[in-house]
Structure formats: structure tokens, C-alpha cells
Enzyme design. Structure first.
Site, PDB file in Angstrom:
ATOM      1  N   LYS A  22      26.498  80.125  35.532  1.00  0.00           N
ATOM      2  CA  LYS A  22      26.414  81.379  34.776  1.00  0.00           C
ATOM      3  C   LYS A  22      27.801  81.981  34.573  1.00  0.00           C
ATOM      4  O   LYS A  22      28.167  82.369  33.457  1.00  0.00           O
ATOM      5  CB  LYS A  22      25.501  82.355  35.504  1.00  0.00           C
ATOM      6  CG  LYS A  22      25.151  83.598  34.704  1.00  0.00           C
ATOM      7  CD  LYS A  22      24.085  84.413  35.434  1.00  0.00           C
ATOM      8  CE  LYS A  22      22.798  83.634  35.584  1.00  0.00           C
ATOM      9  NZ  LYS A  22      21.757  84.361  36.328  1.00  0.00           N
ATOM     10  N   ARG A  91      24.042  89.388  39.634  1.00  0.00           N
ATOM     11  CA  ARG A  91      23.193  88.223  39.346  1.00  0.00           C
ATOM     12  C   ARG A  91      23.758  86.972  40.007  1.00  0.00           C
ATOM     13  O   ARG A  91      24.974  86.768  40.068  1.00  0.00           O
ATOM     14  CB  ARG A  91      23.091  87.998  37.833  1.00  0.00           C
ATOM     15  CG  ARG A  91      22.727  89.253  37.043  1.00  0.00           C
ATOM     16  CD  ARG A  91      22.656  88.989  35.561  1.00  0.00           C
ATOM     17  NE  ARG A  91      21.467  88.213  35.205  1.00  0.00           N
ATOM     18  CZ  ARG A  91      21.260  87.713  33.996  1.00  0.00           C
ATOM     19  NH1 ARG A  91      22.163  87.864  33.050  1.00  0.00           N
ATOM     20  NH2 ARG A  91      20.153  87.038  33.733  1.00  0.00           N
ATOM     21  N   GLY A 100      14.920  81.303  38.526  1.00  0.00           N
ATOM     22  CA  GLY A 100      14.002  82.120  39.304  1.00  0.00           C
ATOM     23  C   GLY A 100      14.090  81.944  40.799  1.00  0.00           C
ATOM     24  O   GLY A 100      13.372  82.614  41.541  1.00  0.00           O
ATOM     25  N   MET A 102      16.800  82.382  42.849  1.00  0.00           N
ATOM     26  CA  MET A 102      17.662  83.319  43.569  1.00  0.00           C
ATOM     27  C   MET A 102      17.543  84.704  42.943  1.00  0.00           C
ATOM     28  O   MET A 102      16.731  84.931  42.059  1.00  0.00           O
ATOM     29  CB  MET A 102      19.094  82.795  43.596  1.00  0.00           C
ATOM     30  CG  MET A 102      19.219  81.537  44.465  1.00  0.00           C
ATOM     31  SD  MET A 102      20.906  80.926  44.577  1.00  0.00           S
ATOM     32  CE  MET A 102      21.218  80.415  42.905  1.00  0.00           C
ATOM     33  N   ARG A 335      23.661  78.422  28.678  1.00  0.00           N
ATOM     34  CA  ARG A 335      23.770  77.200  29.469  1.00  0.00           C
ATOM     35  C   ARG A 335      23.141  76.083  28.657  1.00  0.00           C
ATOM     36  O   ARG A 335      22.374  76.330  27.725  1.00  0.00           O
ATOM     37  CB  ARG A 335      23.054  77.342  30.823  1.00  0.00           C
ATOM     38  CG  ARG A 335      21.570  77.634  30.700  1.00  0.00           C
ATOM     39  CD  ARG A 335      20.965  78.020  32.030  1.00  0.00           C
ATOM     40  NE  ARG A 335      19.578  78.477  31.868  1.00  0.00           N
ATOM     41  CZ  ARG A 335      18.910  79.172  32.772  1.00  0.00           C
ATOM     42  NH1 ARG A 335      19.500  79.506  33.904  1.00  0.00           N
ATOM     43  NH2 ARG A 335      17.665  79.548  32.559  1.00  0.00           N
ATOM     44  N   HIS A 451       8.907  82.175  33.756  1.00  0.00           N
ATOM     45  CA  HIS A 451       9.187  81.382  34.953  1.00  0.00           C
ATOM     46  C   HIS A 451       8.344  80.109  34.979  1.00  0.00           C
ATOM     47  O   HIS A 451       8.845  79.005  35.221  1.00  0.00           O
ATOM     48  CB  HIS A 451       8.909  82.231  36.195  1.00  0.00           C
ATOM     49  CG  HIS A 451       9.019  81.469  37.484  1.00  0.00           C
ATOM     50  ND1 HIS A 451       7.926  80.888  38.098  1.00  0.00           N
ATOM     51  CD2 HIS A 451      10.081  81.178  38.266  1.00  0.00           C
ATOM     52  CE1 HIS A 451       8.322  80.284  39.196  1.00  0.00           C
ATOM     53  NE2 HIS A 451       9.616  80.451  39.332  1.00  0.00           N
ATOM     54  N   SER A 786      19.796  38.485  47.900  1.00  0.00           N
ATOM     55  CA  SER A 786      18.990  39.577  47.360  1.00  0.00           C
ATOM     56  C   SER A 786      18.794  40.578  48.491  1.00  0.00           C
ATOM     57  O   SER A 786      18.280  40.228  49.556  1.00  0.00           O
ATOM     58  CB  SER A 786      17.633  39.072  46.861  1.00  0.00           C
ATOM     59  OG  SER A 786      16.882  40.148  46.329  1.00  0.00           O
ATOM     60  N   CYS A 854      15.957  43.706  45.649  1.00  0.00           N
ATOM     61  CA  CYS A 854      14.538  43.604  45.314  1.00  0.00           C
ATOM     62  C   CYS A 854      13.683  44.606  46.091  1.00  0.00           C
ATOM     63  O   CYS A 854      12.454  44.544  46.044  1.00  0.00           O
ATOM     64  CB  CYS A 854      14.017  42.191  45.550  1.00  0.00           C
ATOM     65  SG  CYS A 854      14.159  41.629  47.251  1.00  0.00           S
ATOM     66  N   TYR A 874      21.979  42.217  39.391  1.00  0.00           N
ATOM     67  CA  TYR A 874      20.692  42.655  38.846  1.00  0.00           C
ATOM     68  C   TYR A 874      19.962  43.516  39.868  1.00  0.00           C
ATOM     69  O   TYR A 874      20.271  43.505  41.062  1.00  0.00           O
ATOM     70  CB  TYR A 874      19.818  41.462  38.446  1.00  0.00           C
ATOM     71  CG  TYR A 874      19.304  40.642  39.605  1.00  0.00           C
ATOM     72  CD1 TYR A 874      18.110  40.976  40.265  1.00  0.00           C
ATOM     73  CD2 TYR A 874      20.002  39.520  40.060  1.00  0.00           C
ATOM     74  CE1 TYR A 874      17.648  40.237  41.332  1.00  0.00           C
ATOM     75  CE2 TYR A 874      19.538  38.767  41.127  1.00  0.00           C
ATOM     76  CZ  TYR A 874      18.359  39.135  41.759  1.00  0.00           C
ATOM     77  OH  TYR A 874      17.899  38.392  42.820  1.00  0.00           O
TER      78      TYR A 874
END
Length: 902
Positions: A22, A91, A100, A102, A335, A451, A786, A854, A874
Site C-alpha cells: 500500500k 492503515r 481484510g 489486518m 495495487r 470482503h 529418480s 517422481c 524432468y
């Protein structure tokens, strides 16, 4: 010494670490010359100092005084002045958006004296008392810890007494009386008067915002979004501008594009004669920006110009908070906006077409988690439904579940395996746990930027908001819609794309994106119900195609059956990275395994193995056929052999009862003896994997021979099989050497039998810490590694993956020991370091060593980035996660090339 306070003129959008999102964006808008109220930001460093010591740094108060005086000089008014008072908002503003979660306090600086000065200065007594009651209400809840319902109930009572339904219908006298009521609530609940000194209000509000970083709801949100607890929040102190000055004033939230669908054009909510929290709290239903154009065309046109400027500057969808004060537009925040999964893909593609971003940037703008959301089913067109109402479509998807009316019930029922839809008048940050647990969210109040809408979009939950036809009674645990009554536990269905709410179950169908991934673009476009859906499918196709071109990592699938293999291939898998052969020993074949275990002689055992050979060979033939031309890595049997035998307790009881009745079955007696002989206290660290293959004669040889016979059969049939043999649970190079020698002999035998040469790659899984630490030696015998990251995580942490998640992971997460389960996302510092060591040492021995993974981490977006960074070739994952892995592998390659360029 660190400077804890920065004026808006001192920062820019790239300082989010220090100024929070912000503060950085307020500074950026100030730099762009946009109409931003003056103010200053207290940095995240100050918050971290507060978290460390439990108090604000002494020098912070001095810096705040200096910044405040500069603000007062700029505004020509003084905080707390009884004639022309300066009021400020306090703020929160963390690096990452936490809508919402904080705290915010508006109108700081008002007291019993300055409220009258404000009324005279503004020539509006009602406005002054409305601002004062808002301060006491927000300050009481946020700073003094008073239950918010106490103020809300008093406000509702005041409206009921006056016979009005909206706050704006209360008069100045009503509000003055309400201020007195609110002040008494403060005394009753805290034992002290509401603070009258403006600087005390400011200092307490700053500390409260710092403290809100550590609230349970904020911690829960960070865990859900994987945001570090160590970042802290900045605090923004901004000169108040007022949207509650009358009908020519108001407040709103706007998006430069529709964050729900991605549609271009104005999108947002506006409330006349209101302050910003009224919009996001959803306590009053809003008007559209088209209504603002009708009410105040000049301010609307200015807002459109600013929106276009911000979208061009940020080159993305922007989320904007604004206030209009007597027709003057003020920008309070911007934002990069949160968006739904469909909007993310459509907007990314649109911005490429508009030449605002490149395809690489478009790929970086979407995530695997968003792609996963697009695979969710939708309500079947033409289904028989009972429509209750239609409201605002806030977050897309089809959600069917039992109605619940509070967060705790949602969490409780979901834990029992029930699908629930959380129904509220409006949600607030304390509902976060229930929102996470629910499959969908339905509110009677609020707009598309409330919200409920913002949080639902952020977490991918289906949501419908502002359903005014619903009368929600949380005490009676029901809602009514006209003559219909829906009680807790009744099934409802909500469509987050259309805003429709249905009574009862509604059947669902696959999404067009799922159809595209499995059947191709033409089939998906044919299924698409409208042009918006077609645009989405084309956007997904465009971005995934680019990801495939960009990625370095291959993507294979974990598949154990021909059906799984075919599905994986249709979803874009480039082979099988893990075929679990133990699944082939289940069902009717279990008895053959029993014969292997119970064999009294080598001949008996060989007969049992010979009986398994043709069925095992046929299994592999069918899988090779499905994966023709692509590598197919087959893991030799891994789990403890007793898993294929009857349960010890059940069999013991059976044999005992049979003996008692004099009807003993000798097979059962022998089987019980075998099960008892093989029983282990800790089987996952016992006789399994390569140990089983070396201890049970002929077992691995059977599987290797079946693989070779299937390879030969497919070659003879004109196919192009590419089998790879993988040995599990290797801890010593000698184990792999013994299996490899045997495999080479079998390949030679089978090759000679069929008149072909068989030279199948033989590799191993790295799933034990010792294997990772001795990878250089093991690579002397292995053609490939693997990484079995499930077992590697288990053995590195000493966690039983079957038990710990339910036993104590929740507590570990709550205590900050873990931010996410290490079985879900790779533990880069511990398990990941072992992977990196094995990669480096393995390739030092064998530069052409092929490396894959894997475990379940192969389909996790964050883990994929790690595997790309350490140089694996991979990843392999379940078939349905293959598209996600393709996308994330492309994003990882883009990130890597960007980092290299820097």
C-alpha cells in the site's frame, strides 16, 4: 540508524519490502502526479522491531512527530485543532496483499471538542458526528479489543428506533446520541474513557496495526497463502478525505478490468455518502460505476482517466480505492488486483494482444494453482433446478454442499468429509477459517469488491454475494427466500459464474478447459457455451503452448495402468516417470504372491514366479503400447511384502477360532506363520525395496524378465518401447551392482531368445539420505536417478508420512515450525539440499546421468521451480497434474532466464 518513517514523496512501487504494498503504491501514485492525499509510511522495519521487543522503537515517536508536522504544514491544519482539525487514517499495508486480515482506523484525531470544529469547518453537523461514531467504533474494536457486535447492535438499535434501514438515514442528533452510546460501551468494556488526546489515538492505532500482523486470522491467511510471518506490516498515516460529506461525496473500489471474468471495461462498486470501509465490509449494497457516471459524470471521467493511466503504468489489472469529496476525486490505494483463474488467463492473453506485455510475461502472470481451478467441473447445462435467487457472481465455479451459518460449523463439518457452503449476511475477517473449509460462499449483502468476494477470488473459492432476496438468520441457523426456508444441513448449489443460487443438488460436467487438455482445442471450443468461454480456452491453449516451448524440464506421469498411461499422454505427458509394479500384485494375483512366500522349496517358489510371469509381461506390453515411443520408467516392487498378505490380527483370530472349533485349515496355519515371520515393527524401514529383491530369490528377476519380454514383444509388433528399470530404496552402490548384474544377464538371455539386442537403462531411486550423500559412488552403476521425495522427506525428517499430518502438523503449522507440509512442498533447506548434493556428485561421476523426480512434489508448483533450479531433467506427477507441471516448468524457465539476465 534505520529511518522508520518515509513521506509519500520519498518512495516508489519497487520498495514493497520496506514500505509494504500500500505504501509503495501510494508513493508511486504521488510520483505520477495523481491526486493522493498527503501522508507518510511507517516501514516494515519498525514493525519487525516492535515484534522483536514488544514495543515501538523510541526513535519512531520522534520520526512520527516530524512527519506529522510536515503533513500538518502541507494541509494547513493541525491534528486535534478545535476549529479546523486535521484527521488521519491509520492503515496497514504488508508487502503482499492480505485483504481484510489486518486493521484500519479512520478519522483519528476527533474528540469531544474537535467534532464541533469539524462540523463548523465542513458546514455539516451530521457528517462530523458520523465521522466521530465511526472512529469510536473502529478504534474500540481494533485498538481496545471490544467485540465489534456490541457497536453493530447499538447501531442497529438506533436505526430500528428511528424506523430506518440505512446508516445514512440517521440524523445528526441520532448520531450524536449514538456517539454517547458508543463511548459508554468503551467505558463498560475497558473501564476507561475513550481517549481524547489525538496523539494518543494515533500512537495507539499504530501499535494496534502492528499487533494485527500477529492475529490468528492474519496468521491463518499467511499460512494459506504461504506468506512469511517474518515480513511484518507497514503502517500508512494519510490525511483524511471524506466520502460521507453528503450526496456529492462517496467512496468506491474499482478494477481496470473485471477481476472475475477478465472482461475489459469499467468494473467496480460505489457508495454515495460513505467511507471506504462501508464498501469492503459489504454492510450496504453498492451502486455500479455506471451509476457514478450518471450521478457525477466529471468525477467518473477523471476516474476513468486515472484507471487507464494506472493500468498502462503497471501493465496489469489494477485494483483501486478512491473517495470523492464534494466532487473532487482522491486516490487512496492501488495495487495489482487479485483475480479469478479465468480472468488471469484471459487478461494475460489480452494484454499481449494490446502490446502491453510479452508472452513470457503472460506466462509469468498465471499459475498452476489457477490452472487447477479451471479444471473444476461446472453445472450441467439444461439440468432440472430450483432457482432460489440470482445475485452477484463474485468468484466462478460450481459449488454444491450443505448450508452452514457460521465459520466454526463449516470447519467442523468439513473435517468430517462433508461439502459445505458457508452462508452469511456478510463475511468478515474472522470467517476466514470457515471460508477455507467451505466449497462455496454465499452472502446476503455486499458487492463484488466486498470482503467475501475478494477473499474468495484470492483462494479460488466459488462465491455469490449480495443476494438481497435472502433473509439470513444465524441464530435460527436458516435463511428464507420468499416462501422457501433453507435450514442448516439442507443442500444448496451456487454458480459463481452466473450468480445463481439453487435449492438442492445440481449435476456437474467437466469444464471446457479440462476437455481441451484431454481432447484438444477443437473439442473444447465445440463444448464452450459462449464466446467468453471460447476466449478462455484459446487463452489457456496459447499460454500452455508457450510454456511447452519455453520449459527446460520434461514432464512425465506416475502411471500404473494402461488407462492411466493413455490419460497421461493425452494430457501432455512425455513419458512415465514412475510405474509402480506392486499394484500389479493385487486382486486375484495376491494368491500367487502368497505361493512365493509360502514355497517350501526353490522349485515351488519358481513355479509360483513362473505363474506370475505371463500376467506381469502382459501388464507391461499394454503400458508400452500406450506409451509407444516415450520413456517408461518401471520401478521394481517396493513395499514390504507382508502388505500383500492377510492382516496379521484378522488371520490370527481366524486361525484361533478354527482351532477352537476343530476345523483347522493348514493353508491358513502356514500363511499365519509366514505373516508372523515377516511382521515388522517399522516396515517402512524394513524388508522392502531392493532389500526384498535381494532376500526373496527370483522376485526381481521375475519382474526384470517380464519387462524384457514385453519390450521384445512390442518390438516384434512394430512398436517403439523405451523401458527403463528403476531399483527402489538403494542405500549402497553394492545393492545396485548386484541387481544390475542380474538384469544384464536376463537382458542377454531374452535378447538371444528373440534375436534382438536389449540394452535397457538401469537406474535407481534416491530416497534415503545415505543414497544422496553417496550419489557419486552410486552413479558408477546407475544410468539415471529418480528422486523419491516422499520417502526422502520421511527419512530426512524422521516423519511417518502416514501418521504425522493428522497427528501434529496442524500444531506445528500454528506454532510456525512449518509453514507448509514438507510432503506437499519440498523442504528446500533440508531435503532439497540432499537433492542438490546428489545432483552435483552424481553428475561429477557421470556427466550424462539423467535426473528426475517422481514423488508428489513433482506436481507442486513451488517444488517444480526448485527442481528446475538444481538442474533435474524432468518431473513426474499424477496424470491430472501434468498440465499444471507443464505450465509451472515453463514459468520456472522464464524466471531462470530472467534471473540469469539480471
Amino acid at each position: 540508524m534505520a529511518k522508520y518513517v518515509k513521506d509519500f514523496t520519498e518512495g516508489d512501487k519497487d520498495q514493497k519490502d520496506l514500505l509494504g504494498g500500500k505504501g509503495a503504491n501510494l508513493a508511486e501514485m504521488t510520483r505520477l502526479g495523481l491526486p493522493v492525499p498527503p501522508g507518510f509510511t511507517i516501514t516494515t522495519e519498525a514493525c519487525r522491531a516492535y515484534m522483536k521487543s514488544g514495543d515501538v522503537p523510541p526513535e519512531l515517536r520522534v520520526e512520527v512527530t516530524q512527519a506529522l508536522r510536515h503533513l500538518e504544514d502541507t494541509m494547513g491544519r493541525t491534528l486535534g485543532d478545535v476549529h479546523e482539525p486535521l484527521l488521519v487514517s491509520v492503515r496497514s499495508g504488508a508487502k503482499f496483499s492480505m485483504p481484510g486480515m489486518m486493521e484500519t482506523v479512520l478519522n483519528v484525531g476527533l474528540n469531544d471538542a474537535s467534532v464541533r470544529g469539524l462540523a463548523e469547518f465542513a458546514h455539516n453537523e451530521r457528517f462530523a458526528w458520523d465521522s466521530y461514531r465511526r472512529l469510536i467504533q473502529m478504534f474500540g474494536r481494533t485498538v481496545l479489543g471490544i467485540e465489534g457486535d456490541k457497536f453493530a447492535d447499538a447501531l442497529d438499535k438506533a436505526k430500528a428506533t428511528r424506523g430506518v434501514s440505512n446508516d445514512v438515514d440517521l440524523t445528526a442528533d441520532d448520531l450524536r446520541e449514538l456517539v454517547g452510546t458508543f463511548k459508554q460501551i468503551v467505558i463498560d468494556e475497558t473501564g476507561r474513557e475513550f481517549p481524547q488526546h489525538p496523539r494518543e489515538q494515533l500512537d495507539l492505532a499504530i501499535v494496534a496495526v502492528f499487533g494485527s500482523w500477529g492475529t490468528e486470522r492474519a496468521r491463518l491467511y499467511r499460512r494459506k497463502e504461504r506468506i512469511s510471518d517474518d515480513l511484518g506490516t507497514a503502517v500508512n498515516v494519510v490525511a483524511m478525505v471524506f466520502g460521507n460529506l453528503g450526496p456529492d461525496s462517496g467512496t468506491g473500489v474499482a478494477f481496470t478490468r473485471n477481476p472475475s471474468t477478465g472482461e475489459t471495461g469499467d468494473y467496480g462498486d460505489y457508495l454515495a455518502n460513505a467511507q471506504g470501509e462501508d464498501v469492503v465490509a459489504g454492510i450496504r449494497n453498492t451502486m455500479s460505476l455506471a451509476d457514478l457516471e450518471r450521478i457525477d459524470p466529471e468525477a467518473h471521467n477523471e476516474l476513468k482517466r486515472v484507471m487507464r493511466q494506472l493500468e498502462t503504468h503497471y501493465r496489469d489489472l489494477c485494483d483501486i480505492e478512491f473517495t470523492i469529496e464534494h466532487g473532487k476525486l482522491w486516490m487512496l490505494q492501488t495495487r495489482v488486483g487479485k483475480r479469478t483463474a479465468p480472468a488471469a488467463f484471459r487478461i494475460a492473453s489480452q494484454l499481449v494482444d494490446e502490446h502491453l506485455i510479452t508472452m513470457d510475461e503472460a506466462l509469468a502472470r498465471v499459475t498452476g494453482a489457477q490452472l487447477t481451478q479451471l479444471l473444476f467441473p461446472q453445472f450441467a447445462p439444461g439440468s432440472s433446478t430450483t432457482l432460489l435467487t440470482k445475485a452477484m457472481a463474485a468468484s466462478p465455479g460450481a459449488a454444491v454442499g450443505e448450508a452452514v451459518f457460521d465459520s466454526a460449523t463449516a470447519v467442523e463439518w468439513a473435517a468430517k468429509g462433508k461439502d459445505v457452503v458457508l452462508v452469511r449476511r456478510e463475511t468478515n475477517p474472522d470467517d476466514l477459517g470457515g471460508m477455507i473449509a467451505s466449497v462455496g460462499i454465499l452472502t446476503a449483502r455486499g458487492g463484488k469488491t466486498s470482503h467475501a468476494a475478494v477473499v474468495a477470488r484470492g483462494m479460488g473459492r466459488t462465491a455469490v454475494v449480495g443476494a438481497e432476496a435472502l433473509v439470513v438468520d444465524p441464530v435460527a441457523r436458516q435463511f428464507t427466500c420468499g416462501a422457501k426456508v433453507v435450514k442448516e444441513g439442507d443442500v444448496i448449489a451456487i454458480d459463481g459464474t452466473t450468480g445463481e443460487v439453487f435449492l438442492g443438488d445440481v449435476p456437474v460436467v467437466p469444464s471446457p478447459v479440462s476437455t481441451y487438455l484431454e481432447q484438444g482445442l477443437d473439442a473444447a471450443l465445440e463444448q464452450a457455451a459462449d464466446e467468453d468461454t471460447s476466449e478462455l480456452v484459446r487463452a489457456v491453449d496459447r499460454i500452455i503452448t508457450h510454456a511447452d516451448a519455453a520449459r527446460r524440464l520434461g514432464v512425465r506421469a506416475n502411471a500404473d495402468t494402461p488407462e492411466d498411461a493413455r490419460r497421461a499422454r493425452s494430457l501432455g505427458a512425455q513419458g512415465i516417470g514412475l510405474c509402480r509394479t506392486e499394484h500389479m500384485f493385487l486382486g486375484e494375483r495376491r494368491v500367487l504372491v502368497e505361493h512365493v512366500v509360502l514355497a517350501g522349496t526353490d522349485d515351488e517358489r519358481q513355479a509360483a514366479l513362473d505363474a506370475l510371469l505371463p500376467v506381469q509381461t502382459q501388464d507391461f506390453i499394454e503400458i508400452f503400447e500406450a506409451m509407444d515411443g516415450l520413456p517408461t520408467t518401471i520401478r521394481l516392487i517396493d513395499p514390504p511384502l507382508h502388505e500383500f498378505l492377510p492382516d496379521l490380527t484378522a488371520l490370527s483370530v481366524k486361525v484361533a477360532l478354527a482351532k477352537e472349533r476343530g476345523k483347522v485349515d493348514q493353508h491358513d496355519v502356514e500363511l499365519l506363520a509366514a505373516v508372523e515371520r515377516m511382521h515388522e515393527a517399522n516396515p517402512m524401514l524394513g524388508l522392502r525395496g531392493v532389500r526384498l529383491g535381494l532376500v526373496i530369490p527370483g522376485l526381481f528377476e521375475l519382474q526384470i524378465r517380464a519387462i524384457c519380454e514385453a519390450q521384445a514383444a512390442r518390438i516384434s509388433a512394430g512398436g517403439h518401447p523405451r523401458a527403463e528399470i528403476m531399483v527402489p530404496l538403494i542405500g549402497s552402490v553394492q545393492e545396485l551392482h548386484l541387481v544390475r548384474d542380474s538384469a544384464i544377464e536376463i537382458m542377454a538371455e531374452v535378447g538371444a531368445k528373440h534375436g534382438i539386442t536389449l540394452d535397457l537403462p538401469i537406474g535407481c531411486m534416491i530416497e534415503l539420505p545415505r543414497a544422496a550423500l553417496t550419489a557419486g559412488r552410486i552413479a558408477e552403476e546407475a544410468a539415471f536417478f529418480s528422486f523419491g521425495t516422499n520417502d526422502l522427506t520421511q527419512t530426512t525428517w524422521g516423519f511417518s508420512r502416514d501418521d504425522v499430518e493428522g497427528a501434529f502438523f496442524a500444531q506445528y503449522t500454528a506454532n510456525g515450525v512449518l509453514s507448509v507440509s514438507p510432503f506437499e512442498t519440498i523442504d528446500a533447506q533440508g531435503v532439497g539440499r540432499l537433492v542438490k548434493i546428489a545432483v552435483e556428485e552424481g553428475r561429477a561421476t557421470r556427466p550424462d546421468l539423467h535426473l528426475g523426480v517422481c514423488g508428489e512434489h513433482g506436481g507442486d508448483p513451488e517444488s517444480i521451480r526448485f527442481f528446475d533450479s538444481v538442474g533435474l531433467d524432468y518431473v513426474s506427477c499424477s496424470p491430472f497434474r501434468v498440465p499444471v507441471a507443464r505450465l509451472e516448468a515453463g514459468r520456472a524457465a522464464i524466471d531462470s532466464s530472467t534471473s540469469d539476465a539480471r
